[in-house]
Write an enzyme that holds these catalytic residues in place. Sequence first.
Site, PDB file in Angstrom:
ATOM      1  N   LYS A   1       0.842  -1.208   0.000  1.00  0.00           N
ATOM      2  CA  LYS A   1       0.000   0.000   0.000  1.00  0.00           C
ATOM      3  C   LYS A   1       0.870   1.248   0.000  1.00  0.00           C
ATOM      4  CE  LYS A   1      -1.655   1.453   4.146  1.00  0.00           C
ATOM      5  NZ  LYS A   1      -1.350   2.845   4.517  1.00  0.00           N
ATOM      6  N   ASN A   2       1.927   1.246   0.839  1.00  0.00           N
ATOM      7  CA  ASN A   2       2.711   2.473   1.026  1.00  0.00           C
ATOM      8  C   ASN A   2       3.728   2.712  -0.082  1.00  0.00           C
ATOM      9  OD1 ASN A   2       1.173   2.867   3.244  1.00  0.00           O
ATOM     10  ND2 ASN A   2       2.761   2.377   4.749  1.00  0.00           N
TER      11      ASN A   2
ATOM     12  N   CYS B   1      -5.245  11.669  13.077  1.00  0.00           N
ATOM     13  CA  CYS B   1      -5.940  10.380  13.102  1.00  0.00           C
ATOM     14  C   CYS B   1      -5.665   9.773  14.466  1.00  0.00           C
ATOM     15  CB  CYS B   1      -5.428   9.484  11.973  1.00  0.00           C
ATOM     16  SG  CYS B   1      -3.743   8.977  12.221  1.00  0.00           S
TER      17      CYS B   1
ATOM     18  N   ARG C   1      -7.996  -1.170   5.074  1.00  0.00           N
ATOM     19  CA  ARG C   1      -7.214  -0.065   4.503  1.00  0.00           C
ATOM     20  C   ARG C   1      -5.861  -0.573   4.003  1.00  0.00           C
ATOM     21  NH1 ARG C   1      -5.963   4.472   8.210  1.00  0.00           N
ATOM     22  NH2 ARG C   1      -4.791   5.015   6.321  1.00  0.00           N
TER      23      ARG C   1
ATOM     24  N   ASP D   1       5.042   0.698  11.962  1.00  0.00           N
ATOM     25  CA  ASP D   1       3.832  -0.004  11.513  1.00  0.00           C
ATOM     26  C   ASP D   1       3.804  -1.467  11.947  1.00  0.00           C
ATOM     27  OD1 ASP D   1       3.552   1.747   8.331  1.00  0.00           O
ATOM     28  OD2 ASP D   1       3.091   2.332  10.379  1.00  0.00           O
TER      29      ASP D   1
ATOM     30  N   ARG E   1      -0.443  14.107  13.064  1.00  0.00           N
ATOM     31  CA  ARG E   1      -0.060  13.983  11.650  1.00  0.00           C
ATOM     32  C   ARG E   1       0.089  15.357  10.969  1.00  0.00           C
ATOM     33  NH1 ARG E   1      -1.258   8.721  10.158  1.00  0.00           N
ATOM     34  NH2 ARG E   1       0.412   8.914   8.614  1.00  0.00           N
TER      35      ARG E   1
HETATM   36  C1  EPZ Z   1       4.170   6.982   6.166  1.00  0.00           C
HETATM   37  O1  EPZ Z   1       3.365   7.970   6.776  1.00  0.00           O
HETATM   38  C2  EPZ Z   1       3.302   5.726   6.103  1.00  0.00           C
HETATM   39  N1  EPZ Z   1       2.125   5.985   5.283  1.00  0.00           N
HETATM   40  C3  EPZ Z   1       2.879   5.333   7.524  1.00  0.00           C
HETATM   41  O2  EPZ Z   1       2.128   4.125   7.434  1.00  0.00           O
HETATM   42  C4  EPZ Z   1       4.143   5.067   8.325  1.00  0.00           C
HETATM   43  O3  EPZ Z   1       3.784   4.753   9.664  1.00  0.00           O
HETATM   44  C5  EPZ Z   1       5.046   6.313   8.321  1.00  0.00           C
HETATM   45  O4  EPZ Z   1       5.337   6.686   6.950  1.00  0.00           O
HETATM   46  C6  EPZ Z   1       6.360   6.077   9.037  1.00  0.00           C
HETATM   47  O5  EPZ Z   1       7.036   5.019   8.438  1.00  0.00           O
HETATM   48  C7  EPZ Z   1       2.255   5.976   3.938  1.00  0.00           C
HETATM   49  O6  EPZ Z   1       3.327   5.789   3.395  1.00  0.00           O
HETATM   50  C8  EPZ Z   1       1.001   6.206   3.153  1.00  0.00           C
HETATM   51  P1  EPZ Z   1       6.114  10.470   8.270  1.00  0.00           P
HETATM   52  P2  EPZ Z   1       3.862   9.522   6.821  1.00  0.00           P
HETATM   53  O7  EPZ Z   1       5.872  11.727   7.514  1.00  0.00           O
HETATM   54  O8  EPZ Z   1       4.502   9.871   5.529  1.00  0.00           O
HETATM   55  C9  EPZ Z   1       5.793  13.570  11.803  1.00  0.00           C
HETATM   56  C10 EPZ Z   1       0.311   2.690   7.841  1.00  0.00           C
HETATM   57  O9  EPZ Z   1      -0.157   2.145   8.850  1.00  0.00           O
HETATM   58  N2  EPZ Z   1       5.607  14.552  10.722  1.00  0.00           N
HETATM   59  O10 EPZ Z   1       7.430   9.771   8.108  1.00  0.00           O
HETATM   60  O11 EPZ Z   1       2.732  10.348   7.290  1.00  0.00           O
HETATM   61  C11 EPZ Z   1       4.593  12.649  11.941  1.00  0.00           C
HETATM   62  O12 EPZ Z   1       3.598  13.246  12.743  1.00  0.00           O
HETATM   63  C12 EPZ Z   1       0.755   4.138   7.897  1.00  0.00           C
HETATM   64  O13 EPZ Z   1       0.460   2.118   6.718  1.00  0.00           O
HETATM   65  C13 EPZ Z   1       5.655  15.900  11.047  1.00  0.00           C
HETATM   66  O14 EPZ Z   1       5.857  16.281  12.198  1.00  0.00           O
HETATM   67  O15 EPZ Z   1       4.974   9.418   7.955  1.00  0.00           O
HETATM   68  C14 EPZ Z   1       5.185  11.432  12.584  1.00  0.00           C
HETATM   69  O16 EPZ Z   1       5.281  11.654  13.980  1.00  0.00           O
HETATM   70  C15 EPZ Z   1       0.585   4.742   9.288  1.00  0.00           C
HETATM   71  N3  EPZ Z   1       5.476  16.817  10.053  1.00  0.00           N
HETATM   72  C16 EPZ Z   1       6.588  11.361  11.984  1.00  0.00           C
HETATM   73  O17 EPZ Z   1       6.856  12.672  11.469  1.00  0.00           O
HETATM   74  C17 EPZ Z   1       5.247  16.429   8.744  1.00  0.00           C
HETATM   75  O18 EPZ Z   1       5.101  17.309   7.866  1.00  0.00           O
HETATM   76  C18 EPZ Z   1       6.698  10.361  10.836  1.00  0.00           C
HETATM   77  O19 EPZ Z   1       5.802  10.768   9.829  1.00  0.00           O
HETATM   78  C19 EPZ Z   1       5.189  15.061   8.449  1.00  0.00           C
HETATM   79  C20 EPZ Z   1       5.385  14.128   9.452  1.00  0.00           C
END
Ligand code: EPZ
Length: 428
Positions: free
Chosen positions: A22-23, A116, A397, A305, A121
Amino acid sequence: MDTLRIRGGRRLDGEWTVHSAKNALLPIMAASILTDDPTLLEDCPRLSDIRHMGDILQTLGCDVRREERALRIDPQGLCRHDMPDALAKKIRSSIFLLGPILARFGKATATFPGGCEIGLRPIDLHLSGLRQLGVIVREEGGEIRCDGAAMRAGPVHFDYPSVGATENVMMAAVLLPGVTTLHNAAREPEIADLQRALRFMGAQVSGAGTHIIRVQGVRRLRGIVYRAMPDRIVAGTLLAAAAASGGRICLRNAPVEDMCAIFSKLREMGCTVREAAGEVDLAAPERLTAFQQLQTQPHPGFPTDMQVQMLALAARAQGTSVVVENVFENRFTHAGDLNRMGANVMVNGRTAIVKGVGTLYGARVTARDLRGGAALAIAGLSAQGETVVEHAELIDRGYERLETMLSALGADVIRHSEQTQELGGKQP
Ligand code: EPZ
């Protein structure tokens, strides 16, 4: 509302072929609008997140249709630069459509996707990355308005290696004349898969998997026929399910080179894990041993995850396990339900102390996000009696019919659709 009814105590024993990730697919679907040519994504699993992303692309003017197991995206009719609010709220990761829309139209509008269950997020890193490319970003009343008239290639630095922000900026830069370098980029394998797809499209991108990604802008891209990488989290979840049941499993089409952290923890719990090219075999002991400590980190650290599934394993392991969730601020939402099943989980902020118990008991529990739902199903496999996981539709999902996978491996799992009692207002 859908529920999974799981009767515990059955040993899983079988094999399964892992579906595409998915990711990896979601950013590649976003990248498909960087050209007017159609793209065909082979072996595209029927996941609700994929469906929602397809709905958004349709709203922007693309033609998205299923061709058997493949998904065909024809962006020739792409005509809108504003993301539909209601749909974008259904799938947070739609925010990384900003980059491709900016690359095509020089402007983009979206609404803040909101938080969420697992955290707030925020998207500040996405917006900071686009601003470093010269995009003027106005945040007004929940709306994000991007003006990319002055966009130009150049260096971009992320304060934190955000997966989505890295993907967003990569896609914003591929049609920008000149060289864009992303510093402190995320290193998740799905980013390398996006790079691979972009290169098939004719983009000049390198460095994915390291902290520095280099993009040399090109004039145009072409459509592709592409099969995304296998889903390492689905693979890890099935390994955890077999481990919970004291059984064994053989996974085919598993991205073993990206699963070292998961294998290491399962071995620490007493499992035998044998890996070969694209395959992994696991055999579990009757009772698992607690791992000392599990800390989630950006890749190649332990993947967040998979944290919740491992915590469910620790609930019945011999000994005490410590879980530290460093990536998201609220990823222990299912601990209360595990304790209702007889587990002994104490949560303090980003740390959970799990004292393994000899027996878990089936109970009626609630999925709050897709990984937490999968973790509760795993706990149900090792529990005495029947566990009912409510809101099982959330699991869809990221898992293509988890109940089918588990049943095929020998679990006693039945899916029901229950009419929710209308309590006034829309149900969640
Ligand atoms: C991706 O989410 C994945 N989703 C998530 O999978 C996964 O948990 C995550 O990466 C970490 O590996 C997809 O790829 C669609 P991040 P993403 O930006 O891109 C903070 C699942 O279950 N952050 O690396 O949203 C954020 O709040 C999902 O399949 C900011 O502060 O992850 C988090 O604490 C859940 N500001 C951390 O960084 C931002 O602008 C990691 O987020 C963006 C993120």
